[in-house]
Structure formats: C-alpha cells, structure tokens
Design an enzyme around this catalytic site. Structure first.
Site, mmCIF file in Angstrom:
data_model
loop_
_atom_site.group_PDB
_atom_site.id
_atom_site.type_symbol
_atom_site.label_atom_id
_atom_site.label_comp_id
_atom_site.label_asym_id
_atom_site.label_seq_id
_atom_site.Cartn_x
_atom_site.Cartn_y
_atom_site.Cartn_z
ATOM 1 N N GLU A 1 0.807 -1.222 0.000
ATOM 2 C CA GLU A 1 0.000 0.000 0.000
ATOM 3 C C GLU A 1 0.839 1.270 0.000
ATOM 4 O O GLU A 1 0.297 2.361 0.195
ATOM 5 C CB GLU A 1 -0.942 0.019 1.220
ATOM 6 C CG GLU A 1 -1.819 -1.203 1.391
ATOM 7 C CD GLU A 1 -2.930 -1.356 0.353
ATOM 8 O OE1 GLU A 1 -2.832 -0.758 -0.728
ATOM 9 O OE2 GLU A 1 -3.896 -2.078 0.642
ATOM 10 N N TYR B 1 -14.228 14.926 20.636
ATOM 11 C CA TYR B 1 -12.889 14.525 20.185
ATOM 12 C C TYR B 1 -12.878 14.035 18.753
ATOM 13 O O TYR B 1 -11.869 14.133 18.076
ATOM 14 C CB TYR B 1 -12.203 13.555 21.148
ATOM 15 C CG TYR B 1 -12.903 12.275 21.458
ATOM 16 C CD1 TYR B 1 -13.596 12.113 22.647
ATOM 17 C CD2 TYR B 1 -12.838 11.194 20.586
ATOM 18 C CE1 TYR B 1 -14.225 10.924 22.948
ATOM 19 C CE2 TYR B 1 -13.455 9.997 20.886
ATOM 20 C CZ TYR B 1 -14.157 9.867 22.065
ATOM 21 O OH TYR B 1 -14.782 8.690 22.348
#
Ligand SMILES: O=C(O)[C@@H](O)C(=O)COP(=O)(O)O
Ligand SMILES: [Zn+2]
Length: 210
Positions: free
Chosen positions: A74, A120
């Site tokens: 990847e 968050y």
C-alpha cells in the site's frame, strides 16, 4: 528525532497497537517521513507485533525501494497522501474491528461516515470520507486518496478499514485509536436516539486544536 529513534518508535507503537488488539495477523501498515526526505514503512506481510527496526522498508517519494525488506503493497496510497498534504508526516492503516465493521455498512454518507456526537471526533478527525471499494493494493486507492488528501485527516476504505494521518507517528496512532473508539460508540448507539452535536457546537470545536 534521528532515523534510528524513528525506527524504534515505529516498532514500539506498532507492538503497542498489536498488544491492545488494534492490529492482528499481518493486517495494516505504517509509514512516516524521515529527516532526509525518504519514508520509513512497514514491510509487506509483517505483523505489528514483531517488527524489526533494522528491517523496516525505506522508500523514496516515487516509491523506489531504497533499503530494508520489501515494502507494504500500500505504499502507493501512503505516498499519494504525503504528496498532497504537506502537514502529514505519518500514516496508520488498520483493519481495526469497529472501523472495519463500519466500512462494511450499506448506505454510509460518503462525505462523512460518522455524524459527530463527541467533541474529540471533531477535534481530532473532523470528517471521515468513504473511499469506494477497491481490492487491497489496487493503485486506484492512491488516486482516490490523492483527490481528498489535502482536505481530510482520515479516510475509510469501504469493506477494508481506516487510513489515518498525523503530524508525527504518535499523533497518527492517537488519531487512529480515538477514531476506532468513536466507531465502537457509533455501532453501540446504533438504533438509539443519539443527541448529535449541533452545527454551532461543531463550529465552536473546529480550529481549536486537540
Ligand atoms: O488489506 C491489505 O491486504 C493491505 O491493505 C494491508 O493491510 C496489509 O498489506 P501489507 O502492508 O502489504 O502487508
Ligand atoms: Zn489493509
């Protein structure tokens, strides 16, 4: 940090994620920008639990293999993000359970797979765009990520898992762990009446940092 310190940091953080169940088997890959402009990446097929600092792969921005074991299949998508987002200095790709489960759902909002319900998520990630399914290693994943890299800090590969960026590897790992917890909460709350954050609350959080 020196290259040697960054190598040791990658081994330590990967092992920590492995031991806490964020990575299993040979799934996932990591990369970070080195001081000399090259990139350090996990070797293909390697387990996060058993990385060797001396055998990590080094590649250049064009994907040429400079040293170490053969790099992750990847690396093309990692490099596509670095090329298009100068603030990104490290990348974490996982097959973590809850984000991967989320990535398999039909009907996700492809602009943002998680509608914000905790501060968050907004502060660390913002939005989580979904990349259409492509087999692992397909060069078109890099093309899809290149298009979105400058506007987002994390991405969800459909039927596969998350790709999360950071200002350094610690930041990318923290972002990935918090994103995984957010996906866990989203799935736990599925079908329940969630109080989502309002547009005003989201705007108030944006730009405040972490
Ligand atoms: O899902 C896959 O096969 C890859 O995306 C992956 O997570 C591990 O591939 P390598 O980094 O080549 O081991
Ligand atoms: Zn993968």
């Amino acid at each position: 940090m020196t290259e040697q310190q960054l190598r040791e940091q990658m081994v330590t953080l990967a092992r920590s994620m492995f031991e806490r169940g964020y990575a299993t088997g040979g799934a996932g890959n990591l990369s970070l920008k080195l001081p000399n402009g090259h990139f350090l990446a996990t070797p293909t097929g390697s387990s996060f639990g058993r990385l060797d600092a001396e055998r990590l792969s080094v590649i250049d921005i064009d994907g040429n293999h400079i040293s170490g074991d053969r790099p992750s299949k990847e690396v093309a998508f990692h490099l596509a993000i670095y090329r298009n987002n100068s603030e990104c200095n490290a990348i974490v790709h996982l097959h973590s359970t809850y984000l991967t489960a989320l990535s398999c759902l039909e009907g996700l909002d492809t602009d943002n797979a998680i509608k914000p319900f905790t501060p968050y998520f907004v502060m660390r990630i913002g939005k989580l765009p979904v990349i259409p399914y492509l087999r692992p290693g397909d060069p078109r994943i890099a093309e899809e990520l290149a298009k979105r890299a400058k506007d987002y800090r994390a991405f969800l590969l459909a039927n596969h898992g998350p790709v999360v960026t950071g200002s350094d590897l610690i930041d990318a790992v923290d972002n990935a762990e918090e994103l995984e917890e957010t996906a866990k909460l989203a799935l736990m709350l599925d079908g329940k009446p969630i109080r989502y954050l309002s547009e005003e609350e989201i705007t108030d959080l944006q730009g405040r940092g972490k």
